[in-house]
Design a protein around this motif. Structure first.
Motif, PDB file in Angstrom:
ATOM      1  N   ASN A 113       0.947  -1.263  -0.011  1.00 43.74           N
ATOM      2  CA  ASN A 113       0.109  -0.111   0.024  1.00 43.74           C
ATOM      3  C   ASN A 113       0.899   1.141   0.096  1.00 43.74           C
ATOM      4  OD1 ASN A 113      -2.910  -0.781  -0.193  1.00 43.74           O
ATOM      5  ND2 ASN A 113      -2.498  -1.477   1.907  1.00 43.74           N
ATOM      6  N   ALA A 114       1.931   1.203   0.810  1.00 40.20           N
ATOM      7  CA  ALA A 114       2.897   2.444   0.777  1.00 40.20           C
ATOM      8  C   ALA A 114       3.235   2.671  -0.561  1.00 40.20           C
ATOM      9  CB  ALA A 114       4.035   2.243   1.517  1.00 40.20           C
ATOM     10  N   VAL A 115       3.800   1.611  -1.464  1.00 35.85           N
ATOM     11  CA  VAL A 115       4.307   1.542  -2.905  1.00 35.85           C
ATOM     12  C   VAL A 115       3.182   2.182  -3.695  1.00 35.85           C
ATOM     13  CG1 VAL A 115       5.166   0.155  -4.772  1.00 35.85           C
ATOM     14  CG2 VAL A 115       6.166  -0.073  -2.459  1.00 35.85           C
ATOM     15  N   VAL A 116       1.914   1.631  -3.703  1.00 34.64           N
ATOM     16  CA  VAL A 116       0.972   2.135  -4.445  1.00 34.64           C
ATOM     17  C   VAL A 116       0.578   3.578  -4.244  1.00 34.64           C
ATOM     18  CG1 VAL A 116      -1.496   1.692  -5.016  1.00 34.64           C
ATOM     19  CG2 VAL A 116      -0.062  -0.230  -4.933  1.00 34.64           C
ATOM     20  N   PHE A 117       0.486   4.027  -2.974  1.00 32.48           N
ATOM     21  CA  PHE A 117      -0.157   5.165  -2.560  1.00 32.48           C
ATOM     22  C   PHE A 117       0.917   6.288  -2.896  1.00 32.48           C
ATOM     23  CE2 PHE A 117      -2.975   3.206   0.842  1.00 32.48           C
ATOM     24  CZ  PHE A 117      -3.891   2.766  -0.064  1.00 32.48           C
ATOM     25  N   PHE A 118       2.198   5.755  -2.823  1.00 35.75           N
ATOM     26  CA  PHE A 118       3.357   6.715  -2.867  1.00 35.75           C
ATOM     27  C   PHE A 118       4.099   6.649  -4.212  1.00 35.75           C
ATOM     28  CE2 PHE A 118       2.302   6.984   1.440  1.00 35.75           C
ATOM     29  CZ  PHE A 118       2.362   8.038   1.948  1.00 35.75           C
ATOM     30  N   ALA A 119       3.475   5.857  -5.160  1.00 35.76           N
ATOM     31  CA  ALA A 119       4.355   5.578  -6.319  1.00 35.76           C
ATOM     32  C   ALA A 119       4.975   6.801  -6.969  1.00 35.76           C
ATOM     33  CB  ALA A 119       3.446   4.731  -7.476  1.00 35.76           C
ATOM     34  N   SER A 120       4.105   8.010  -7.170  1.00 34.71           N
ATOM     35  CA  SER A 120       4.806   8.982  -7.807  1.00 34.71           C
ATOM     36  C   SER A 120       5.939   9.617  -6.951  1.00 34.71           C
ATOM     37  CB  SER A 120       3.555  10.194  -7.907  1.00 34.71           C
ATOM     38  OG  SER A 120       2.472   9.618  -8.851  1.00 34.71           O
ATOM     39  N   SER A 121       5.575   9.811  -5.803  1.00 29.98           N
ATOM     40  CA  SER A 121       6.798  10.074  -4.948  1.00 29.98           C
ATOM     41  C   SER A 121       8.056   9.493  -4.988  1.00 29.98           C
ATOM     42  CB  SER A 121       6.313   9.949  -3.462  1.00 29.98           C
ATOM     43  OG  SER A 121       5.170  10.885  -3.176  1.00 29.98           O
ATOM     44  N   ILE A 122       7.916   8.018  -5.004  1.00 29.88           N
ATOM     45  CA  ILE A 122       8.965   7.088  -5.176  1.00 29.88           C
ATOM     46  C   ILE A 122       9.770   7.375  -6.654  1.00 29.88           C
ATOM     47  CG2 ILE A 122       9.727   4.880  -5.420  1.00 29.88           C
ATOM     48  CD1 ILE A 122       7.446   3.835  -3.551  1.00 29.88           C
ATOM     49  N   LEU A 123       8.944   7.594  -7.507  1.00 32.23           N
ATOM     50  CA  LEU A 123       9.617   7.760  -8.909  1.00 32.23           C
ATOM     51  C   LEU A 123      10.128   9.041  -9.162  1.00 32.23           C
ATOM     52  CD1 LEU A 123       6.543   6.223 -10.952  1.00 32.23           C
ATOM     53  CD2 LEU A 123       9.019   5.174 -10.749  1.00 32.23           C
ATOM     54  N   ASP A 124       9.525  10.333  -8.487  1.00 33.44           N
ATOM     55  CA  ASP A 124      10.021  11.566  -8.400  1.00 33.44           C
ATOM     56  C   ASP A 124      11.482  11.650  -7.606  1.00 33.44           C
ATOM     57  OD1 ASP A 124       8.160  12.714  -9.713  1.00 33.44           O
ATOM     58  OD2 ASP A 124       6.881  13.250  -7.752  1.00 33.44           O
ATOM     59  N   ALA A 125      11.516  10.557  -6.723  1.00 34.74           N
ATOM     60  CA  ALA A 125      12.875  10.538  -5.915  1.00 34.74           C
ATOM     61  C   ALA A 125      13.944   9.903  -6.737  1.00 34.74           C
ATOM     62  CB  ALA A 125      12.552   9.791  -4.606  1.00 34.74           C
ATOM     63  N   GLY A 126      13.276   9.023  -7.983  1.00 30.59           N
ATOM     64  CA  GLY A 126      14.211   8.367  -8.611  1.00 30.59           C
ATOM     65  C   GLY A 126      15.120   9.079  -9.467  1.00 30.59           C
ATOM     66  N   GLY A 127      14.903  10.387  -9.947  1.00 28.32           N
ATOM     67  CA  GLY A 127      15.666  11.456 -10.699  1.00 28.32           C
ATOM     68  C   GLY A 127      14.924  12.102 -11.611  1.00 28.32           C
TER      69      GLY A 127
END
Length: 305
Positions: A113-127
């Motif tokens: 659920n963390a991965v799904v809900f914060f997918a955009s944040s994770i990808l933003d942090a990717g570069g």
């Protein structure tokens, strides 16, 4: 649902997205009416003929339905009309209910659920090279297609084997994310290289979604139906689902704190470790349910007492 949310989220405000989610609940209502009532419930309240009709609708042949109806009638004749919460945690029910609850906690410990809900944040942090909104839609598409793969896998393969395969994919994906975010913060040449590999978190998340759809996504819910004894299933399912959403709340609520305090690499490393340990513990205790009827599972638990 995730695919619609990811796609619509690019164009709608959070309020508009909430209204869309509410509106999408209504088309589900007419789809509920053709569903038959649970055969075990119908038998317990004395409606055996309706129970048999429901089984004929659900099973591939009349003979199979009649055989299962005899098993259900035999179980129901030996049961009380009501079940207390205390009975759920008594033998022989304690083992399967504990496994079901453990599966639900472990499912959330994968960080889904963390991965799904914060997918955009994770990808933003990717570069800077990552288009988080488009990548989120891609995640939704992969999750959607992966669900169908999971459906066919559940029909053909053992639940324990699917959990093993799912665990392997999830652990590798999470460790890849952890290593990538560690490299971003390591400094020097390592960070320079990591910034050129912005596609890595996208690939890792796509693999994560596929791996989750194969095992840790469906199996905890399937085990609730196949593994929990029929006599206590009604109340036990309510308890187990409550445990699932309580775990989801804790994981989701702690994700932002973990990312800011422990760092992204430690957060994903923690999910990988939790997934691996959960798989080891549950593999030792989870009974195989593929091809087993409710009566066969009940007999298994009673023999173990």
């Amino acid at each position: 649902g995730l695919l619609v949310s990811f796609a619509a989220g690019q164009y709608l405000s959070w309020r508009g997205l909430a209204w869309l989610g509410a509106a999408l609940c209504f088309p589900v209502l007419p789809l509920i009416y053709p569903l038959p009532e649970t055969p075990f419930f119908l038998t317990r309240i004395g409606k055996v003929e309706k129970s048999l009709c429901a089984l004929k609708q659900l099973r591939s042949s009349t003979q199979e339905a009649e055989k299962e109806q005899r098993e259900i009638s035999s179980l129901s004749s030996n049961s009380n009309t009501s079940v207390t919460l205390w009975e759920i945690i008594q033998r022989p029910n304690l083992w399967p209910v504990s496994v079901a609850a453990g599966l639900m906690v472990a499912q959330q410990a994968t960080g889904i659920n963390a991965v799904v809900f914060f997918a955009s944040s994770i990808l933003d942090a990717g570069g800077e090279g990552t288009d988080s909104s488009s990548s989120s839609v891609l995640l939704g598409i992969v999750n959607f297609l992966g669900t169908f793969v999971g459906i066919f896998a559940i029909i053909k393969f053992k639940r324990r084997s699917l959990l093993k395969a799912s665990t392997a994919v999830l652990v590798v994906s999470l460790l890849t994310l952890s290593l990538f975010f560690w490299a971003q913060e390591a400094g020097g040449h390592i960070t320079t290289v990591a910034k050129t590999l912005y596609v890595v978190p996208i690939i890792a998340l796509l693999a994560y979604m596929i791996g989750f759809s194969l095992g840790w996504g469906p199996i905890p819910w399937v085990f609730m139906v196949e593994g929990i004894p029929s006599l206590v299933r009604g109340k036990a399912v309510a308890v187990v689902v409550a445990i699932n959403w309580a775990s989801a709340f804790l994981v989701t609520k702690s994700f932002a704190w973990s990312m800011s305090t422990l760092g992204a690499h430690n957060t994903f490393l923690g999910y990988a470790v939790a997934t691996f340990i959960s798989a080891i513990l549950l593999h030792r205790t989870m009974p195989e349910t593929l091809g087993q009827s409710a009566a066969q599972m009940d007999r298994l638990y009673k023999k173990a007492v």
